[in-house]
Design an enzyme around this catalytic site. Structure first.
Site, short mmCIF file in Angstrom:
data_model
loop_
_atom_site.label_atom_id
_atom_site.label_comp_id
_atom_site.label_asym_id
_atom_site.label_seq_id
_atom_site.Cartn_x
_atom_site.Cartn_y
_atom_site.Cartn_z
N GLY A 148 6.85 18.54 2.69
CA GLY A 148 7.30 19.48 1.67
C GLY A 148 8.25 18.76 0.75
O GLY A 148 8.16 17.55 0.60
N SER A 189 6.86 12.74 6.81
CA SER A 189 7.18 12.77 5.38
C SER A 189 8.61 13.28 5.15
O SER A 189 9.56 12.64 5.60
CB SER A 189 6.12 13.61 4.65
OG SER A 189 6.18 13.42 3.26
N ALA A 190 8.80 14.43 4.52
CA ALA A 190 10.16 14.96 4.30
C ALA A 190 10.90 15.13 5.63
O ALA A 190 12.12 14.94 5.70
CB ALA A 190 10.09 16.29 3.56
N HIS A 194 5.55 7.31 2.85
CA HIS A 194 4.52 7.11 1.80
C HIS A 194 4.79 5.82 1.03
O HIS A 194 4.54 5.77 -0.18
CB HIS A 194 4.49 8.27 0.79
CG HIS A 194 4.14 9.62 1.36
ND1 HIS A 194 2.85 10.06 1.49
CD2 HIS A 194 4.93 10.64 1.80
CE1 HIS A 194 2.86 11.30 1.98
NE2 HIS A 194 4.10 11.66 2.17
N GLU A 198 1.60 4.76 4.34
CA GLU A 198 0.78 5.83 4.91
C GLU A 198 -0.06 5.27 6.05
O GLU A 198 -0.68 4.22 5.90
CB GLU A 198 -0.10 6.45 3.83
CG GLU A 198 0.74 7.16 2.78
CD GLU A 198 -0.10 7.97 1.80
OE1 GLU A 198 -1.34 7.84 1.81
OE2 GLU A 198 0.50 8.74 1.03
#
Ligand SMILES: [Ca+2]
Ligand SMILES: [Ca+2]
Lengths: 226, 226
Positions: free
Chosen positions: A75, A108-109, A145, A181
């Protein structure tokens, strides 16, 4: 320190489903004793674990106190960190993970907010959190990422490496692990191992960047300061 | 309102020199009466104007008070905005530009700090400014270096459009003008015109994105709220 972390670069790899590229690592990480995972804040497709979404609990701090495992997904990093502070979850998550050994998985976040700070997120600052300091489960920062410069690009915006170098122009800034990734970091107490299918690029202030292949022991990063 | 602004997406276009793609617009914008330009904070190669770098002045607020023209260039938007607040320059720049009609030219980060807020910068949050609110010379936001999604990319990070959409998930967020490299916005009082060689993409909360070609009248954006 009982710390157990699985920090993933990204939730979906090109051509695969949600968390498809790390299914095996997730099952090895949470194991058979964890039956329920507390999820903050999006949807987790089941890998056989029951999932409690923190958005559906009346008392989020209590949900963290009772969690057998914690997963924080992707997110917007600024919105996520602000929500964690707004609900007073930062100290409680830190206590559960570092003192009680509750396994923490970030993607990710959710990987950004587990580190020292969100200074090296890729996200836009769409809201203003009370600080950029994050949960601090490890003493360094991660850039999820992570993206190599495209030599054929005509775009003149900074490359990811240049952005991380700007961060290291600031004094006393910790190392930044660029997780491409497909890669992820497993932390068990004082041991950190790079997993996945892609290399990671490590940026330490004032030093040339270095590359690490999957399987590399990155435990030295855990000694950086915490 | 005497406001005169030239807001450029980027300082260097692929294959050209520093500010090469907007030399003509710069000379038309500052004109013959402006002899000296106050520059914040990097180096401006001369187009015939004398340049006072704010880093070399003992009293930056005084330098803004005396400036005939102001140019804020690129770099890291968070560091730039923090420096502007640290030196109490935000209200003085706003006063000189909106009340005295001092021409303001921004490029990249210098374009971001001229708008409502830096919520739509592409930069990493390497430092923590006291607020994300910016100088507010226009009542909307800009995303410089706007980048179209690459359909051949396997990278799973959010596209620029998705990041701007995340911003518009927040309540009461203003429009965002995506200025592609090569484009710039000229504001003269209540008139705004798109200049340059590339189209711009406009994002308004709750509406589909729209494209504008160079020469388009974007004055309606100035009525948005200020
Ligand atoms: Ca994100
Ligand atoms: Ca920049």
């Amino acid at each position: 320190m009982k710390r157990r972390l699985l920090l993933v670069s990204n939730s979906t790899l090109h051509g695969g489903g949600y968390l498809g590229h790390c299914e095996k690592q997730i099952q090895e990480f949470f194991g058979e004793n964890v039956k329920r995972i507390l999820f903050v804040p999006d949807k987790l497709q089941s890998l056989g674990y029951a999932v409690d979404s923190i958005h559906e609990t009346a008392d989020p701090v209590e949900a963290v106190k009772k969690a057998e495992g914690i997963f924080i997904g992707g997110g917007n990093t600024f919105r996520l960190l602000k929500a964690l502070y707004d609900h007073n979850l930062v100290p409680e998550i830190k206590r559960r993970v570092l003192q009680d050994g509750v396994p923490y998985m970030g993607s990710s976040a959710g990987t950004n907010v587990s580190t020292v700070s969100i200074n090296t997120t890729n996200d836009m600052p769409i809201v203003y959190p009370p600080t950029l300091a994050a949960i601090g489960l490890v003493p360094f920062n991660i850039n999820p990422h992570y993206l190599d410069p495209d030599p054929s690009s005509k775009h003149m915006g900074e490359t990811r490496e240049q952005r991380i170098q700007q961060y290291h122009e600031e004094p006393n800034t910790p190392s930044v692990l660029g997780l491409r990734e497909g890669s992820m970091l497993l932390v068990e107490g004082q041991k950190a191992t790079l997993l996945g299918t892609t290399k990671a690029r490590l940026f330490a202030r004032g030093k040339p960047a270095t590359e690490y292949t999957p399987g590399s022991d990155l435990s030295f990063l855990l000694a950086e300061g915490v």
